[in-house]
Design an enzyme around this catalytic site. Structure first.
Site, PDB file in Angstrom:
ATOM      1  N   LEU A 170       0.694  -1.392  -0.096  1.00 21.38           N
ATOM      2  CA  LEU A 170      -0.262  -0.236   0.036  1.00 21.38           C
ATOM      3  C   LEU A 170       1.060   1.461   0.013  1.00 21.38           C
ATOM      4  O   LEU A 170       1.806   1.198   0.740  1.00 21.38           O
ATOM      5  CB  LEU A 170      -0.648   0.119   1.251  1.00 21.38           C
ATOM      6  N   ASP A 171       0.922   2.290  -0.890  1.00 18.39           N
ATOM      7  CA  ASP A 171       1.743   3.339  -0.987  1.00 18.39           C
ATOM      8  C   ASP A 171       1.699   4.470   0.123  1.00 18.39           C
ATOM      9  O   ASP A 171       0.978   4.082   1.305  1.00 18.39           O
ATOM     10  CB  ASP A 171       1.413   4.150  -2.197  1.00 18.39           C
ATOM     11  N   TYR A 172       2.206   5.255   0.299  1.00 17.58           N
ATOM     12  CA  TYR A 172       2.589   5.788   0.741  1.00 17.58           C
ATOM     13  C   TYR A 172       1.122   6.686   1.495  1.00 17.58           C
ATOM     14  O   TYR A 172       1.004   7.186   2.627  1.00 17.58           O
ATOM     15  CB  TYR A 172       3.456   7.249   1.063  1.00 17.58           C
TER      16      TYR A 172
ATOM     17  N   SER B 293      -1.365   5.998   1.409  1.00 16.07           N
ATOM     18  CA  SER B 293      -2.516   5.257   1.096  1.00 16.07           C
ATOM     19  C   SER B 293      -2.635   4.478   2.713  1.00 16.07           C
ATOM     20  O   SER B 293      -1.904   4.218   3.097  1.00 16.07           O
ATOM     21  CB  SER B 293      -2.634   3.773   0.094  1.00 16.07           C
TER      22      SER B 293
ATOM     23  N   ARG C 111      -4.254   4.251  -8.414  1.00 12.61           N
ATOM     24  CA  ARG C 111      -3.660   5.335  -9.050  1.00 12.61           C
ATOM     25  C   ARG C 111      -3.855   6.145 -10.368  1.00 12.61           C
ATOM     26  O   ARG C 111      -4.485   7.300 -11.364  1.00 12.61           O
ATOM     27  CB  ARG C 111      -2.752   6.085  -8.187  1.00 12.61           C
TER      28      ARG C 111
END
Length: 280
Positions: free
Chosen positions: A101-103, A105, A201
């Site tokens: 999960l990106d920064y 999220s 995204r």
């Protein structure tokens, strides 16, 4: 599994720390110092770090973590930003995340102490469900792409500025619903079967829409429910049972695929021999 990866997955050390330890002669393989980072650890190999044996557990432990925003899913960050391992209890430091999960999220992140299980879940087509908010009303073009899929030669919009991924193919969404809509936003719940780099995204970025909020709420039947942010829980008995069934089925499918490949090669060889015999 490569030696440095083996150490990082079964100890408290990160991959970079494992590389340094190997380089400094602190790692032994079968009681002899080894400096080959890429050595493939085999069944029966005895690995030790600083004369302490590395003992991978045969049991599988899996946890669910509600990742907060502003935290990276990695062991260490060159820029000193917080990672999940700063937030998780120390006993989970050697656990492997299933995907990323990106920064920016948040939400459900599965972690396990078994790399094979992590890889199997990550590479599967299990459904992932997200709640998200974009900064504009939904368009018919977005709806069509969610239903039919999308192929982009340039998928950089929505991706990280340093990402080397340019093109991307998006499979049709398994499910989507519009939960709220205004003049300058749309809230959706979407379910996809892939876990590509910043997939959602990039998808909405193609339509000049920015994802303002992104939260994963389910992964392959595992639900976040009311687990508080930055808290963990262990898999339930039912979830473990489902996991064991999934792994068993996956192994059976791989075995069948391997058998089919062998049979196909044998048939091809027989056809070539028959063809040659006919010519003779």
């Amino acid at each position: 599994m490569r030696l440095n990866k083996y150490i990082s997955h079964h100890t408290k050390y990160s991959r970079r720390e494992a590389d340094r330890l190997i380089e400094e002669g602190e790692v032994k393989l079968n009681r002899k110092v080894i400096r080959e980072f890429g050595y493939e650890v085999q069944d029966g190999d005895q690995v030790s770090v600083k004369d302490r044996p590395v003992k991978p557990s045969s049991e599988v432990t899996v946890i669910v973590y509600n990742k907060p925003k502003g935290v990276l899913v990695t062991k260490k960050d060159d820029r000193g930003r917080a990672t999940i391992y700063h937030k998780l209890p120390g006993k989970f430091r050697h656990f492997v995340p299933v995907g990323r999960l990106d920064y920016a999220s948040e939400g459900l992140l599965i972690l396990t102490d078994n790399i094979e299980v992590a890889t199997a879940l990550m590479e599967s087509d299990l459904e992932r469900t997200y709640n998200l908010k974009i900064d504009k009303p939904i368009t018919q073009e977005m709806v069509t792409a969610m239903k039919e899929g999308l192929v982009l030669d340039d998928a950089r919009a929505g991706g990280h500025e340093k990402s080397k991924i340019y093109s991307m193919e998006f499979a049709p969404f398994a499910h989507f619903e519009i939960r709220a809509e205004g003049k300058s936003f749309t809230k959706l719940r979407v379910t996809i079967t892939e876990g590509k780099n910043r997939e959602l995204r990039r998808f909405f970025g193609h339509f000049d829409a920015k994802v303002l909020d992104l939260k994963r709420v389910a992964y392959g039947g595992i639900e976040l429910n009311n687990l508080p942010t930055n808290k963990t829980r262990f898999f339930t008995r039912r979830e473990y049972d489902d996991l064991h069934k999934f792994i068993k089925q996956l192994k059976a499918e791989k075995k069948a695929e391997a058998k089919n490949r062998v049979n196909a090669l044998k048939q091809e060889e027989a056809n070539l021999k028959a063809k040659k015999k006919k010519k003779d």
